[in-house]
Enzyme design. Structure first.
Site, mmCIF file in Angstrom:
data_model
loop_
_atom_site.group_PDB
_atom_site.id
_atom_site.type_symbol
_atom_site.label_atom_id
_atom_site.label_comp_id
_atom_site.label_asym_id
_atom_site.label_seq_id
_atom_site.Cartn_x
_atom_site.Cartn_y
_atom_site.Cartn_z
ATOM 1 N N HIS A 257 0.786 -1.312 0.093
ATOM 2 C CA HIS A 257 0.278 -0.224 0.066
ATOM 3 C C HIS A 257 1.020 1.353 0.139
ATOM 4 C CE1 HIS A 257 -4.100 -1.729 0.511
ATOM 5 N NE2 HIS A 257 -3.411 -2.693 1.032
ATOM 6 N N SER B 87 -11.810 -19.102 -21.018
ATOM 7 C CA SER B 87 -10.685 -19.504 -19.918
ATOM 8 C C SER B 87 -10.766 -20.925 -19.584
ATOM 9 C CB SER B 87 -11.134 -18.592 -18.821
ATOM 10 O OG SER B 87 -10.378 -19.090 -17.646
ATOM 11 N N SER C 14 -6.149 -15.134 -4.313
ATOM 12 C CA SER C 14 -4.648 -15.124 -3.481
ATOM 13 C C SER C 14 -4.209 -14.042 -3.166
ATOM 14 C CB SER C 14 -4.150 -16.479 -4.129
ATOM 15 O OG SER C 14 -3.523 -15.943 -5.476
ATOM 16 N N SER D 188 -5.307 -10.722 -11.647
ATOM 17 C CA SER D 188 -5.735 -9.909 -12.612
ATOM 18 C C SER D 188 -4.558 -8.970 -13.296
ATOM 19 C CB SER D 188 -6.681 -8.883 -11.725
ATOM 20 O OG SER D 188 -5.801 -8.019 -10.413
ATOM 21 N N GLU E 92 -7.438 -1.059 -15.292
ATOM 22 C CA GLU E 92 -8.000 -1.634 -14.149
ATOM 23 C C GLU E 92 -8.761 -0.418 -13.117
ATOM 24 O OE1 GLU E 92 -7.266 -4.778 -10.327
ATOM 25 O OE2 GLU E 92 -5.878 -4.499 -12.240
ATOM 26 N N ASP F 79 1.412 -3.906 -9.312
ATOM 27 C CA ASP F 79 1.291 -5.301 -9.798
ATOM 28 C C ASP F 79 1.585 -5.291 -11.185
ATOM 29 O OD1 ASP F 79 0.401 -5.729 -7.139
ATOM 30 O OD2 ASP F 79 -1.776 -5.895 -7.658
#
Length: 408
Positions: free
Chosen positions: A55, A88, A146, A151, A183, A195
């Site tokens: 964060h 998928s 997880s 993503s 995103e 990420d």
């Protein structure tokens, strides 16, 4: 539409990729889905784990992630019309999703499609237009929910193979930024850059020390002598969009705005611990104070952790990981009982150098450094106690640090 039973079997076969040739199996699943196999290309993009610096990315601080050898795969082939078909192997029951080039509306079902469709939308918004359709078959070995960035993995993968297939010429860092834009603006998660950046710029055997304010970065070799990384999945699912993630970001931004009345800073990551302590009186609410304290101190922990890793001081690195978890639990309040139990029980055992929750929080995984020769015993003990205390079975992933996106 593919035969769902056959596709489910094919997806299960993929889990045993150490026995079979992965590229051939992905091509086989593509054939079962779309009934042809000629001219199919296969790509991969990794998930990530953040060693420390949680964060901090949207707070203008440093992060210290690494790409993993688990991630998302895609078999792709361009079409002669304007159809885009997505499937998928992880969700065979949801069938094939079909859209048209230029029609990039949010999809209610299957909802997983919004990650790749959002990337195509973002490309379109930035002036990169698909001139024909494409068939895509995805398969991932990152557990959903997880906290290992499934993503970001599928986003970076989609941008990477579209960039390659259509010759857009986009650099890897710009791919990461485009995926973050997708995103944020298509999927509604106000995430930072970490990420997508870690997935796009991963390097085997190295963590990435990234200044999120400037996007300058350097690779730091991870030299573990007798120790190994282990990821422990709490199996407490989380959702970044529906969780309090966006709330935390707003709280940190509010604390920053109150500090800016007194000092000229653009982000919490600009402050040292002593500067924060000097000016923290500007923050009017105790909750906001704790949010800001985490952002400042976590950034400084990350800087210290990178130095410790360069000096091969695994003891200090591990201590900083534990301090990070305490701050995430108490000041930022993004942990949960399940993650806290794993950390608490692990720290009772021999051979544990450091452990912390990793990812956005509210569920997901812990990452730790453990003596290699004691890992199996550590797994067994944590598994037993965690099941007794939380009523959930934990999963364990012995991971390696892998490369960024590439064509197989």
């Amino acid at each position: 539409m593919a035969n769902r039973v056959h596709s489910a079997v094919a997806a299960n076969v993929l889990c045993k990729r150490e026995v079979f040739n992965l590229k051939e199996k992905l091509t086989e699943l593509f054939w079962e889905t779309y009934n042809y196999r000629d001219g199919v290309s296969v790509y991969f993009a990794p998930g990530r784990v953040n060693l420390i610096g949680e964060h901090t990315d949207y707070n203008g601080g440093h992060v210290f992630p690494c790409a993993l050898t688990i991630g998302t795969y895609a078999a792709v082939k361009c079409r002669d019309d304007n159809k885009i078909r997505l499937y998928s192997g992880n969700f065979p029951e949801k069938g094939v999703c079909e859209i048209e080039v230029g029609d990039y509306s949010y999809i209610k079902q299957p909802d997983w499609c919004n990650y790749p469709v959002g990337v195509i939308w973002a490309l379109y918004k930035k002036g990169y237009v698909l001139d024909r359709g494409i068939d895509i078959m995805y398969y991932g070995d990152i557990p959903s929910g997880s906290g290992l960035s499934s993503s970001a993995s599928i986003e970076v993968l989609t941008a990477y193979f579209l960039n390659d297939v259509f010759g857009f010429g986009i650099e890897l860092t710009d791919i990461a930024l485009l995926c973050q834009y997708s995103e944020n603006n298509f999927n509604g998660s106000n995430c930072g850059i970490m990420d997508q950046f870690a997935s796009a710029n991963g390097k085997a055997g190295n963590a990435i020390f990234l200044d999120t304010a400037t996007l300058t970065y350097e690779y730091a070799p991870v030299r573990l002598d007798g120790q190994s990384l282990l990821i422990i999945n709490s199996n407490k699912k989380h959702s970044i969009v529906s969780s309090h993630y966006n709330d935390r970001r707003r709280e940190a931004e509010t604390a920053l705005s109150q500090l800016q009345r007194e000092i000229d800073i653009q982000s919490l990551g600009e402050l040292s611990e002593s500067e924060f302590e000097k000016y923290k009186y500007c923050i009017e609410d105790d909750l906001l104070l704790r949010r800001a304290r985490h952002a400042v101190y976590e950034n400084q922990r990350t800087i210290k952790a990178k130095k410790a890793l360069n000096e091969n001081d695994i003891k200090l690195f591990g201590e900083l990981m534990v301090d990070s978890h305490v701050s995430l639990r108490d000041d930022y309040e993004v942990s949960c009982r399940e993650l806290d139990v794993i950390v608490e029980e692990a720290l009772k055992l021999d051979g544990v150098w450091g452990i912390r929750m990793t990812g956005g929080g509210f569920g997901g995984c812990c990452v730790g450094i453990f003596d290699t020769d004691k890992i199996e015993d550590i797994k067994n003990k944590i598994d037993r106690v965690y099941k007794d205390r939380c009523g959930i079975k934990a999963d364990f992933y012995d991971v390696s640090i892998g490369e960024g996106p590439h064509r197989l």
